[in-house]
Design an enzyme around this catalytic site. Structure first.
Site, PDB file in Angstrom:
ATOM      1  CG  ASP A 147      -2.183  -0.798   1.152  1.00  0.00           C
ATOM      2  OD1 ASP A 147      -2.364  -2.059   0.045  1.00  0.00           O
ATOM      3  OD2 ASP A 147      -2.832  -0.228   1.601  1.00  0.00           O
ATOM      4  N   GLY A 209     -13.336   7.302   1.792  1.00  0.00           N
ATOM      5  CA  GLY A 209     -13.910   6.054   2.296  1.00  0.00           C
ATOM      6  C   GLY A 209     -13.891   5.667   3.466  1.00  0.00           C
ATOM      7  NE  ARG A 284     -23.887   3.355   3.230  1.00  0.00           N
ATOM      8  CZ  ARG A 284     -23.733   2.259   2.577  1.00  0.00           C
ATOM      9  NH1 ARG A 284     -24.224   1.562   1.508  1.00  0.00           N
ATOM     10  NH2 ARG A 284     -23.523   1.579   3.662  1.00  0.00           N
ATOM     11  CD  GLU A 383      -7.638  -0.676  -2.713  1.00  0.00           C
ATOM     12  OE1 GLU A 383      -6.913  -0.121  -2.136  1.00  0.00           O
ATOM     13  OE2 GLU A 383      -8.632  -0.643  -2.726  1.00  0.00           O
TER      14      GLU A 383
END
Length: 401
Positions: A147, A209, A284, A383
């Protein structure tokens, strides 16, 4: 060529078997509750889901069940293990040593153990997953995809902290950045969508995210990113605080008598939009509450937006301009209202939003107008495919049959 991609969390495991001819997954799945009661494997093939409920005391048992599922007569997709050419492992931290993906050998395993101190939550399950695969598939080549690797092109003045230099030399304290595999994938995809060479572009990639980070990608290389020594730095996130005055830590410990572990828990698990709204870490839920007049939910959204805009402005300055801004990951790909809130405040860059195109969810789309000076794109991250591509490239480079 078929590549198995493995992503091990502390009690979970995600996998995809990707056919590299089509670059499509032929099987994928998720193992949950490893080492906990009620462990389950959800295996997906051709849109069908198969649930395998079995006790999995460790990652080795989980991977064993995954491999069994792949060759199962009813829902398998390969005849035997020999059909898997290589395994690509997501590894969160590669330190300064690895600026690109690498074929796993004993030296690499030693280095991964050494990086545990830099990523105590993430690297141990990654290592366990690699060891389990090596035991079960001893002759199959394994590749580590980091990463942190994409961010190893940061110049020293971007990755160094203004701390005593020997803290960097002796302990490796510097900015590393994360989500690199995602930033790398979407920046390459953006160049393709724009029909330009990535070496000629200035891009800002927004991975938004539950964990969020931005990257400044100039001429195909990352020159800055918002996460730091750990994934706690940068933007306001789902439960993480992002950038705060570091003296708050000492204040909490000295004046309010919090323990180090308590402070760590507050900043990682109880902060971000959850901490501000008091409602949820899910955007949300917060958008719904804000639309119903909840002031703290609205505040959480404004703090999040403000941070993203600050970084976009900073990275535009760092690169001397920007050609395109890319939104990706759970919120970036799917949340029309979050994108709109951010883009509406970027008019100073000559950006114009196409309201109709901004309704896109989970698909690649240019969401700015034709006459927008800076293009804005929504691109789903992948990914797993990026890991598979890197794995294939390394296996071929090393002439492994």
């Amino acid at each position: 060529m078929k590549i198995l991609v493995i992503n091990c969390g502390s009690s979970s495991l995600k996998y995809q078997l990707i056919d590299m001819t089509s670059e499509q997954p032929i099987a994928q799945g998720l193992v949950e509750r490893i080492g906990i009661e009620g462990s389950v494997l959800t295996h997906k093939v051709n849109g069908k889901k198969y649930k395998i409920e079995e006790e999995m005391k460790d990652h080795k048992k989980a991977i064993e069940l995954v491999l069994n599922a792949l060759v199962n007569e009813e829902y398998g997709v390969i005849k035997n293990m020999e059909e898997i050419s290589a395994v690509g492992h997501r590894v969160v931290h590669g330190g300064e040593k690895y600026a690109e993906s690498v074929l796993i050998d004993s030296e690499v395993m030693e280095a991964l153990e050494d990086f545990v101190k830099l990523a105590p939550l993430h690297n141990p399950p990654n290592i366990i997953g690699i060891n389990a695969c090596k035991e079960l598939m001893s002759s199959t080549p394994m590749v580590a995809v980091f990463d942190t690797a994409f961010h190893q092109t940061l110049p020293d003045y971007a990755y160094m902290y203004s701390l005593p230099y020997d803290l960097y030399e002796k302990h490796g304290i510097r900015k590393y950045g994360f989500h690199g595999t995602s930033h790398k994938y979407v920046s390459a995809m953006a160049a393709k969508v724009l029909g330009k060479n990535i070496e000629d572009l200035k891009l800002i990639t927004c991975h938004l995210g539950n964990g969020s980070s931005l990257a400044a990608v100039k001429n195909g290389k990352c020159v800055d990113t918002s996460m730091g020594f750990t994934p706690l730095a940068g933007l306001t996130m789902g439960t993480r605080c992002g950038d705060i005055d570091p003296a708050i830590v000492t204040f909490l410990i000295k004046e309010l008598n919090y323990s180090v572990d308590e402070v760590n828990k507050i900043m990682n698990k109880e902060s971000g939009v959850l901490g501000i709204s008091g409602i949820s870490s899910d955007f949300r839920d917060i958008l719904k509450a804000a639309s119903e007049g909840n002031e703290r939910a609205e505040l959480a959204l404004n703090i999040f937006k403000n941070k993203v805009i600050q970084y976009i402005g900073a990275y535009t300055a760092v690169m001397g301009g920007v050609d395109a801004i890319i939104f990706t990951a759970g919120v970036g790909e799917n949340s029309e209202p979050i994108r709109k809130r951010i883009i509406s405040d970027l008019g100073f860059l000559g950006i114009k939003l196409d309201e109709e195109k901004n309704k896109v969810m989970g698909e690649t789309e240019t969401i700015s107008t034709e006459d927008s000076k800076v293009k804005v794109l929504a691109i789903p991250t992948n990914e797993e495919l990026m890991i598979a591509r890197d794995t294939k490239e390394i296996v071929e480079k090393n002439n492994i049959k």
